[in-house]
Design a protein around this motif. Structure first.
Motif, PDB file in Angstrom:
ATOM      1  N   PRO A 178     -26.830   7.071 -36.487  1.00  0.00           N
ATOM      2  CA  PRO A 178     -27.495   6.614 -35.262  1.00  0.00           C
ATOM      3  C   PRO A 178     -28.510   5.497 -35.455  1.00  0.00           C
ATOM      4  O   PRO A 178     -28.701   4.677 -34.557  1.00  0.00           O
ATOM      5  CB  PRO A 178     -28.172   7.891 -34.746  1.00  0.00           C
ATOM      6  CG  PRO A 178     -27.285   8.990 -35.218  1.00  0.00           C
ATOM      7  CD  PRO A 178     -26.831   8.550 -36.583  1.00  0.00           C
ATOM      8  N   LYS A 179     -29.163   5.443 -36.624  1.00  0.00           N
ATOM      9  CA  LYS A 179     -30.147   4.381 -36.856  1.00  0.00           C
ATOM     10  C   LYS A 179     -29.578   3.200 -37.628  1.00  0.00           C
ATOM     11  O   LYS A 179     -30.322   2.339 -38.092  1.00  0.00           O
ATOM     12  CB  LYS A 179     -31.365   4.957 -37.586  1.00  0.00           C
ATOM     13  CG  LYS A 179     -32.188   5.884 -36.714  1.00  0.00           C
ATOM     14  CD  LYS A 179     -33.535   6.178 -37.324  1.00  0.00           C
ATOM     15  CE  LYS A 179     -34.423   6.946 -36.358  1.00  0.00           C
ATOM     16  NZ  LYS A 179     -35.769   7.187 -36.903  1.00  0.00           N
ATOM     17  N   GLY A 180     -28.248   3.163 -37.776  1.00  0.00           N
ATOM     18  CA  GLY A 180     -27.616   1.996 -38.372  1.00  0.00           C
ATOM     19  C   GLY A 180     -27.298   2.089 -39.843  1.00  0.00           C
ATOM     20  O   GLY A 180     -26.641   1.193 -40.390  1.00  0.00           O
ATOM     21  N   GLN A 181     -27.737   3.143 -40.538  1.00  0.00           N
ATOM     22  CA  GLN A 181     -27.381   3.285 -41.952  1.00  0.00           C
ATOM     23  C   GLN A 181     -25.864   3.480 -42.084  1.00  0.00           C
ATOM     24  O   GLN A 181     -25.226   4.065 -41.208  1.00  0.00           O
ATOM     25  CB  GLN A 181     -28.101   4.477 -42.596  1.00  0.00           C
ATOM     26  CG  GLN A 181     -29.607   4.455 -42.478  1.00  0.00           C
ATOM     27  CD  GLN A 181     -30.097   5.388 -41.394  1.00  0.00           C
ATOM     28  OE1 GLN A 181     -29.560   5.394 -40.288  1.00  0.00           O
ATOM     29  NE2 GLN A 181     -31.119   6.163 -41.698  1.00  0.00           N
ATOM     30  N   THR A 182     -25.322   2.995 -43.192  1.00  0.00           N
ATOM     31  CA  THR A 182     -23.874   3.105 -43.410  1.00  0.00           C
ATOM     32  C   THR A 182     -23.591   3.748 -44.765  1.00  0.00           C
ATOM     33  O   THR A 182     -23.116   3.078 -45.690  1.00  0.00           O
ATOM     34  CB  THR A 182     -23.202   1.719 -43.322  1.00  0.00           C
ATOM     35  OG1 THR A 182     -23.847   0.826 -44.243  1.00  0.00           O
ATOM     36  CG2 THR A 182     -23.283   1.151 -41.920  1.00  0.00           C
ATOM     37  N   PRO A 183     -23.883   5.037 -44.908  1.00  0.00           N
ATOM     38  CA  PRO A 183     -23.625   5.695 -46.187  1.00  0.00           C
ATOM     39  C   PRO A 183     -22.132   5.865 -46.453  1.00  0.00           C
ATOM     40  O   PRO A 183     -21.325   5.924 -45.520  1.00  0.00           O
ATOM     41  CB  PRO A 183     -24.305   7.052 -46.027  1.00  0.00           C
ATOM     42  CG  PRO A 183     -24.253   7.309 -44.554  1.00  0.00           C
ATOM     43  CD  PRO A 183     -24.451   5.964 -43.916  1.00  0.00           C
ATOM     44  N   ALA A 184     -21.797   5.959 -47.723  1.00  0.00           N
ATOM     45  CA  ALA A 184     -20.414   6.218 -48.145  1.00  0.00           C
ATOM     46  C   ALA A 184     -20.358   7.592 -48.801  1.00  0.00           C
ATOM     47  O   ALA A 184     -21.246   7.960 -49.574  1.00  0.00           O
ATOM     48  CB  ALA A 184     -19.940   5.142 -49.116  1.00  0.00           C
ATOM     49  N   PHE A 185     -19.323   8.337 -48.501  1.00  0.00           N
ATOM     50  CA  PHE A 185     -19.161   9.694 -49.000  1.00  0.00           C
ATOM     51  C   PHE A 185     -17.880   9.806 -49.811  1.00  0.00           C
ATOM     52  O   PHE A 185     -16.807   9.381 -49.352  1.00  0.00           O
ATOM     53  CB  PHE A 185     -19.097  10.688 -47.836  1.00  0.00           C
ATOM     54  CG  PHE A 185     -20.343  10.762 -47.012  1.00  0.00           C
ATOM     55  CD1 PHE A 185     -21.258  11.780 -47.196  1.00  0.00           C
ATOM     56  CD2 PHE A 185     -20.605   9.801 -46.031  1.00  0.00           C
ATOM     57  CE1 PHE A 185     -22.409  11.855 -46.429  1.00  0.00           C
ATOM     58  CE2 PHE A 185     -21.750   9.861 -45.255  1.00  0.00           C
ATOM     59  CZ  PHE A 185     -22.661  10.894 -45.462  1.00  0.00           C
TER      60      PHE A 185
END
Length: 369
Positions: free
Chosen positions: A53-60
């Motif tokens: 929601p705040k724009g972070q783009t984590p990878a899992f």
């Protein structure tokens, strides 16, 4: 370094030295995105990236993946960072299968995910315990994958957590009527780690930075939703926003010794009902919503004995609030006013004006004091 860089929520987290993690909602969204992509293309993206929601783009990274004629499944191991989260290390799975056109996105509770059995939560009775923001995230990512590959996006998502029913015994789910497992949670997708001493120190630093910058109005917020509400209400800069989490007492005691002209306290109705009842630590492990207290407070606002009895036996603080709203009893204002009284008592006459905002889960103000 300027004040903006030294203060505010992100600076508080950096100051603690603690590593943040990802919520079960973020993990379920990543698993859903990978599974639906595989269902449409035959290949699992690994790692799989999502947008929070705040724009972070984590990878899992994917821990499991399975593709059959019935659907696709993917799993992500939750990393809670340095937070002592009971779900740290849990395997969160999502199974996605196609539905007929026009069905939309349907959620199911798989093994280890609870089902709502009592009113008072932000989900209807009978629904899987997948909270509203994770549902929205999963829908958004299904829409993106569908648009990329020319699909309709009508799918069933079954979320499960390995050993979730066992882990849930260490939570309050049973008391809330969430049976069969865990809730899939998260409003930002990020787990903010709390070490009591480190976080309280970061609160103190936040007050110091705000005062050094010449600010006369600061706000103690219980989380990201209350931060958004305060911004909308008062147009305060980031360095005026103190992420107090559950540590209301820490904010009040430090501001007592290092005054500012005005302190706003903003948080969810249930949390601030604890402050109203005299608790300075709002964590669920150390204080609970006292429905008998809320019933007594409602009586002062005109609640009759039948309504008071229903409040006293309500499943959650939110249910108590809704009962009062339907009856025209201003329980939100009563809680906010009592919380303000408790805050002023802690301040012991320090020259600080205090106001309190109680909000619901959507950030709507339901009480002012």
């Amino acid at each position: 370094m300027n004040a903006e860089a030294q203060g505010g929520r992100s600076a508080q987290l950096k100051h603690t030295g603690l590593r943040p993690g990802w919520t079960t909602g973020a993990c379920a969204t990543a698993a859903t995105t990978a599974a639906y992509t595989a269902l449409l293309t035959g290949d699992f993206p690994d790692p799989v990236s999502i947008t929070l929601p705040k724009g972070q783009t984590p990878a899992f990274a994917l821990a499991v993946e399975e593709l059959t004629t019935e659907g696709a499944s993917a799993g992500v191991v939750k990393d809670a960072g340095d937070d002592p989260d009971v779900t740290h290390g849990a395997l969160v799975r999502a199974t996605v299968r196609r539905l007929p056109p026009g069905s939309g996105v349907v959620f199911r509770a798989g093994s280890g995910v609870g089902t709502v059995t009592l009113p008072g939560l932000p989900l209807e009775v009978g629904e899987p315990a997948v909270n509203p923001v994770p549902r929205r995230l999963m829908r958004e990512h299904v829409e993106r994958v569908a648009a990329e590959y020319g699909a309709a996006g009508d799918v069933e998502i079954t979320v499960s957590v390995d050993h979730g029913e066992e882990i849930a015994r260490s939570t309050w789910n049973g008391r809330l009527g969430i049976l069969g497992g865990l809730s899939i949670l998260g409003t930002t997708g990020v787990v903010v780690p709390y070490s009591c001493s480190a976080w309280i120190d970061s609160i103190r630093r936040g007050v110091d930075v705000a005062r050094a910058a010449g600010l006369t109005h600061v706000a103690g917020c219980t989380g990201s939703t209350s931060e958004r509400t305060v911004r909308a209400e008062y147009d305060l800069p980031d360095i005026a926003l103190l992420d107090m989490g559950d540590f209301a007492g820490a904010v009040l005691k430090y501001v007592r010794r290092h005054p500012v002209d005005r302190l706003t306290i903003c948080g969810g109705f249930a949390k601030l009902s604890k402050l109203a009842a005299g608790h300075l630590d709002l964590h669920s492990a150390r204080s609970q919503v006292d429905k008998a207290f809320l019933a007594d407070l409602a009586r002062t606002g005109g609640a009759d004995e039948d309504l008071a009895a229903r409040i006293a036996t309500a499943n959650t603080g939110l249910e108590a609030l809704r009962l009062c709203e339907a009856a025209g009893v201003p329980l939100g204002d009563l809680v906010a006013a009592r919380a303000r009284e408790e805050a002023l008592a802690v301040l012991r006459g320090a020259p600080v004006a205090v106001d309190v905002l109680c909000i619901d889960r959507a950030g709507v103000v339901v009480g002012r004091g």
